[in-house]
Design a protein around this motif. Sequence first.
Motif, PDB file in Angstrom:
ATOM      1  N   THR A 172       0.774  -1.258  -0.079  1.00  0.00           N
ATOM      2  CA  THR A 172       0.074   0.020   0.063  1.00  0.00           C
ATOM      3  C   THR A 172       0.720   1.153   0.210  1.00  0.00           C
ATOM      4  O   THR A 172       0.618   2.183   0.785  1.00  0.00           O
ATOM      5  N   ASN A 173       1.733   1.128  -0.873  1.00  0.00           N
ATOM      6  CA  ASN A 173       2.361   2.510  -1.141  1.00  0.00           C
ATOM      7  C   ASN A 173       2.371   2.771  -2.770  1.00  0.00           C
ATOM      8  O   ASN A 173       1.421   2.423  -3.273  1.00  0.00           O
ATOM      9  N   ARG A 174       3.195   3.508  -3.405  1.00  0.00           N
ATOM     10  CA  ARG A 174       3.291   4.002  -4.759  1.00  0.00           C
ATOM     11  C   ARG A 174       4.488   3.563  -5.346  1.00  0.00           C
ATOM     12  O   ARG A 174       4.940   4.289  -6.305  1.00  0.00           O
ATOM     13  N   SER A 193       2.541  -5.776  -1.870  1.00  0.00           N
ATOM     14  CA  SER A 193       0.956  -5.558  -2.542  1.00  0.00           C
ATOM     15  C   SER A 193       0.632  -4.160  -2.652  1.00  0.00           C
ATOM     16  O   SER A 193       1.077  -3.355  -1.967  1.00  0.00           O
ATOM     17  N   PHE A 194      -0.501  -4.003  -3.610  1.00  0.00           N
ATOM     18  CA  PHE A 194      -1.008  -2.763  -3.681  1.00  0.00           C
ATOM     19  C   PHE A 194       0.144  -1.666  -4.104  1.00  0.00           C
ATOM     20  O   PHE A 194       0.235  -0.789  -3.255  1.00  0.00           O
ATOM     21  N   ASN A 195       0.852  -1.863  -5.048  1.00  0.00           N
ATOM     22  CA  ASN A 195       2.217  -0.974  -5.600  1.00  0.00           C
ATOM     23  C   ASN A 195       1.941  -0.773  -7.073  1.00  0.00           C
ATOM     24  O   ASN A 195       1.158  -1.856  -7.702  1.00  0.00           O
ATOM     25  N   GLN A 196       2.738  -0.027  -7.576  1.00  0.00           N
ATOM     26  CA  GLN A 196       2.814  -0.103  -9.131  1.00  0.00           C
ATOM     27  C   GLN A 196       3.885  -0.902  -9.584  1.00  0.00           C
ATOM     28  O   GLN A 196       4.738  -0.331 -10.581  1.00  0.00           O
ATOM     29  N   ALA A 215      -2.607  -6.714  -6.491  1.00  0.00           N
ATOM     30  CA  ALA A 215      -2.647  -5.661  -7.309  1.00  0.00           C
ATOM     31  C   ALA A 215      -1.266  -4.897  -7.365  1.00  0.00           C
ATOM     32  O   ALA A 215      -1.158  -3.733  -7.382  1.00  0.00           O
ATOM     33  N   THR A 216      -0.655  -5.749  -8.028  1.00  0.00           N
ATOM     34  CA  THR A 216       0.382  -5.245  -8.705  1.00  0.00           C
ATOM     35  C   THR A 216       0.584  -5.789 -10.321  1.00  0.00           C
ATOM     36  O   THR A 216      -0.207  -6.329 -10.685  1.00  0.00           O
ATOM     37  N   GLY A 217       1.726  -5.206 -10.958  1.00  0.00           N
ATOM     38  CA  GLY A 217       1.685  -5.955 -12.290  1.00  0.00           C
ATOM     39  C   GLY A 217       2.761  -7.152 -12.333  1.00  0.00           C
ATOM     40  O   GLY A 217       3.585  -7.219 -13.504  1.00  0.00           O
ATOM     41  N   MET A 414      -7.520   3.177 -12.013  1.00  0.00           N
ATOM     42  CA  MET A 414      -7.694   3.754 -10.571  1.00  0.00           C
ATOM     43  C   MET A 414      -7.299   2.633  -9.480  1.00  0.00           C
ATOM     44  O   MET A 414      -8.311   1.605  -9.297  1.00  0.00           O
ATOM     45  N   ASP A 415      -6.378   2.392  -8.962  1.00  0.00           N
ATOM     46  CA  ASP A 415      -5.767   1.345  -8.164  1.00  0.00           C
ATOM     47  C   ASP A 415      -5.240   1.706  -6.598  1.00  0.00           C
ATOM     48  O   ASP A 415      -4.361   2.286  -6.423  1.00  0.00           O
TER      49      ASP A 415
END
Length: 667
Positions: A172-174, A193-196, A215-217, A414-415
């Motif tokens: 949960t960062n960017r 998780s939850f990063n780009q 939730a990443t690539g 939107m992620d």
Amino acid sequence: MATPPFFFGVFLVSLVLMSSIPGGAPDLAADGAALLALRAAVGRFVLPWNASDSPCTWQGVACGSSRVTALRLPAVGLIGSIPAGTVGNLSELRVLSLRYNALSGDLPPDLPALSELRNLYLQQNRFSGEIPPALGSLKNLVRLNLAGNQFSDGIPPELNNLTRLRTLYLETNRLAGEIPRFDLSNLAQFNASFNQLNGSIPSALRGFPASAFLATGLCGGPLGPCPGEIAPSPAANSPSSQGPVAQVPVGGNAGGAAGNDEKKLSGGAIAGIVIGSAVFLLIWLILLILLCRRSGKSKTSSLEAVEARGKQSEASAASERDKGLGGAAGGNVQSATPVAAAGAEKLVFFGGRAALFDLEDLLRASAEVLGKGTFGTAYKAVLEMGTTLAVKRLRDVALTEREFREKVEVIGAMDHPTLVPLRAYLYSKDEKLLVYDYMPLGSLSALLHGNRGSGRTPLNLETRIGIVLAAARGIEYIHSAGPWASHGNIKSSNILLTKSYEGRLSDHGLALLAGPISSPTRVSGYRAPEVTDPCRVSQKADVYSFGVLLLELLTGKAPTQALLNDEGVDLPRWVRSIVRDEWAAEVFDPELLRYQNVEEEMVQLLQLAINCAAQSPDMRPSMPEVVVRIEEIRSRRAVHREQQDNADGLEDGDDSSSRRTDSIAES
């Protein structure tokens, strides 16, 4: 006359020796000065430290050998940026826990100077910038938690120097880019998780579950092979597959042995292999033909069932809603059948995710109407494989396919963990579908206003604050895309809940897709007074709607009620009329008043809600300001609960439990 200089020299030597002894009083005094500088910067009003007392007696401070060795200040309301010369000067610090505050900005540049640091807990703040590569110099670090912040750039490869590290939480960062080739043999807990992030998961991290990379690539390991990557076969490295190599004799006859083997294979063995392969191919062809015929029959049956349901009346289709999404999705053959029969139309998935189901699976799913909203009807769809989804069937969409795809791609991009993720979409001439993750506890509206009888489980203040804070963070994230970005339809029925009562914001971006609303003058109770076109909602109008939502959460009254207090007055005006005289208890939900020591936080939230729902847009705060204020209120609430628990001699609450976890981790 020689005596005074002699004693004076001895005194100087003694002074130098005393000052060189580690852990003396001057060092503790320096630690105290650093802590007071920290309080002045980020905790002036929340840390009751008395400068005349020893720092070892201060709240959250622990000492060892007359030095500060631990600083634990979770959820105490710290706010602002940590300057250099504060925590970085605590040279003997082993534990630093500042989690669940509102700290922001870059990490202090002198933080890597804490060479004795074992545990660093900074999760759930608002830190930004890059993760300093110099953190890799903290060779004694065992646990590092930076989750729930706004760190950007990449993961520094210097973290690979932390050979003692057992826990690394970065979710949960960017963060962007690839994960470095970590080789941390002691690492037992990891989450990014939850990063780009993108690229392949390093081999050393592929033993962690898929939940560590959501939730990443990323690809590879628990997320399945990357494009062009061949999944390893367990049999490839088995001894049997390497048997011929092991049987080659060592010596001058090796070539002769190989020649003998080739001669043996050229006879009956090769003939047997050819015959066996031919038989296998024949069986495979027969099975393929049978499967194709069965699939064709199944497809025909499915289409016939959809068409039959489509010929039913709308009322009949509603009564048959559990028989499949094809029937529930509209009840007419023109809207359902062409989508399935065309064959060219298919679901488009986001984020490079594998298509675990297709349109036919979706149309065969058992469906239940969840509700009809501003932009369409929502269904709960249960696929035959057991997966549960939420499907939004849009109405009044007057966009070309290109326009629709461009705008829905913006929504899919939107992620954020506080938004309900959009999995896939469908565009056809007669159907526009959006497929989301299903939230099992339904909406906040149903939870607040449904089942107000004796068997109801009330929502306490902590749960309500957590839900509304998640919604605020989701709106803040949407607004961060630019001054033009807004949600446009904030209301309690669009706040959905996970199994653990965590809030998730839904219907974000749908105003981009919707056409003219059939009754634009309809008052929803959440709409800002300056909004005339519901498809064009400003960020300040979002803030107004959020203020009404917050009032709804505190009062327990739905803003769409036709009458409040026997008058046709909307919720914000009714609250202002009561508060104008005094902070009357009748404003608040009776379910909240049954709890003790909640009045202060409720009043603070009520004042924030009134500010958000101001008539003039210029008088409303921005969403980042709203998030910070709610975080402060939640932090104070946590402190009050802890103080009350200590006063009553009760077991520590959640925050104390976390501190005990820190102590265990340190040992």
